[in-house]
Design a protein around this motif. Structure first.
Motif, PDB file in Angstrom:
ATOM      1  N   ARG A 109       0.833  -1.202   0.000  1.00 36.72           N
ATOM      2  CA  ARG A 109       0.000   0.000   0.000  1.00 36.72           C
ATOM      3  C   ARG A 109       0.873   1.258   0.000  1.00 36.72           C
ATOM      4  O   ARG A 109       0.601   2.215  -0.719  1.00 36.72           O
ATOM      5  CB  ARG A 109      -0.925  -0.011   1.225  1.00 36.72           C
ATOM      6  CG  ARG A 109      -1.900   1.135   1.263  1.00 36.72           C
ATOM      7  CD  ARG A 109      -2.708   1.129   0.018  1.00 36.72           C
ATOM      8  NE  ARG A 109      -4.041   1.596   0.280  1.00 36.72           N
ATOM      9  CZ  ARG A 109      -4.831   1.996  -0.664  1.00 36.72           C
ATOM     10  NH1 ARG A 109      -4.459   1.967  -1.904  1.00 36.72           N
ATOM     11  NH2 ARG A 109      -6.026   2.415  -0.380  1.00 36.72           N
ATOM     12  N   ARG A 110       1.938   1.242   0.789  1.00 41.07           N
ATOM     13  CA  ARG A 110       2.868   2.387   0.804  1.00 41.07           C
ATOM     14  C   ARG A 110       3.555   2.542  -0.553  1.00 41.07           C
ATOM     15  O   ARG A 110       3.749   3.656  -1.039  1.00 41.07           O
ATOM     16  CB  ARG A 110       3.892   2.227   1.926  1.00 41.07           C
ATOM     17  CG  ARG A 110       3.305   2.454   3.315  1.00 41.07           C
ATOM     18  CD  ARG A 110       4.365   2.505   4.404  1.00 41.07           C
ATOM     19  NE  ARG A 110       5.179   1.284   4.483  1.00 41.07           N
ATOM     20  CZ  ARG A 110       4.817   0.190   5.130  1.00 41.07           C
ATOM     21  NH1 ARG A 110       3.659   0.134   5.762  1.00 41.07           N
ATOM     22  NH2 ARG A 110       5.620  -0.867   5.172  1.00 41.07           N
ATOM     23  N   GLU A 157       1.093   4.133  -2.946  1.00 38.12           N
ATOM     24  CA  GLU A 157       0.966   5.567  -2.680  1.00 38.12           C
ATOM     25  C   GLU A 157       2.196   6.336  -3.164  1.00 38.12           C
ATOM     26  O   GLU A 157       2.082   7.450  -3.671  1.00 38.12           O
ATOM     27  CB  GLU A 157       0.699   5.834  -1.202  1.00 38.12           C
ATOM     28  CG  GLU A 157      -0.719   5.542  -0.794  1.00 38.12           C
ATOM     29  CD  GLU A 157      -1.751   6.263  -1.668  1.00 38.12           C
ATOM     30  OE1 GLU A 157      -1.608   7.476  -1.913  1.00 38.12           O
ATOM     31  OE2 GLU A 157      -2.696   5.597  -2.124  1.00 38.12           O
ATOM     32  N   ALA A 158       3.370   5.742  -3.031  1.00 33.14           N
ATOM     33  CA  ALA A 158       4.593   6.383  -3.528  1.00 33.14           C
ATOM     34  C   ALA A 158       4.546   6.498  -5.048  1.00 33.14           C
ATOM     35  O   ALA A 158       4.979   7.512  -5.622  1.00 33.14           O
ATOM     36  CB  ALA A 158       5.823   5.591  -3.086  1.00 33.14           C
TER      37      ALA A 158
END
Length: 144
Positions: free
Chosen positions: A110-111, A114-115
């Motif tokens: 998920r990170r 988002e990145a």
């Protein structure tokens, strides 16, 4: 990460319209210019119109043009809208992952997602069609 075909078509279609200038090409012309099936292009145009990024006029003298909102749209925002806000991997559903409650992979993915979006957020269509892409798009669209 792999983009959906519709996301790719949306970006290419928007880039083609960004270099159209005062001309208003038809969906059929743009589909031919970017070498995609007309039926796929019509679905993407309908979604872009729904999002307010493209103005489409039917009939004689009609065609496609970027709206003011489309001119200001970030690539990241367009990709988010077409890709959706779903998870990178399916952790739940008909056969949930047994690691679901204690897994760190889901958060890391998920990170990373988002990145990916954060990297695309400041990129504008104007930047995407700067040289050498813009002139190439114009050359492609002027072919008989």
């Amino acid at each position: 990460m792999r983009l959906l075909r519709s996301t790719d078509l949306a970006l290419r279609l928007l880039m083609r319209l960004a270099v159209a200038g005062a001309s208003t090409p038809t969906t059929r012309q743009v589909a031919a210019d970017i070498d995609v099936p007309y039926t796929h292009a019509t679905k993407v145009v309908a979604e872009l119109q729904h999002l307010g990024l493209v103005d489409a006029r039917r009939g004689r003298g009609g065609g496609l043009a970027l709206s003011e909102k489309g001119r200001r749209a970030s690539v990241g925002a367009v990709v988010r809208r077409f890709e959706g806000d779903g998870e990178v991997v399916e952790c739940e559903g008909s056969s949930p992952c047994p690691l679901n409650s204690d897994c760190r992979l889901r958060g890391a993915l998920r990170r990373a997602q988002e990145a990916f979006y954060a990297t695309l957020d400041p990129v504008t269509l104007e930047e995407m069609v700067a040289g050498p892409t813009g002139p190439l798009l114009l050359e492609i669209s002027s072919r008989p």
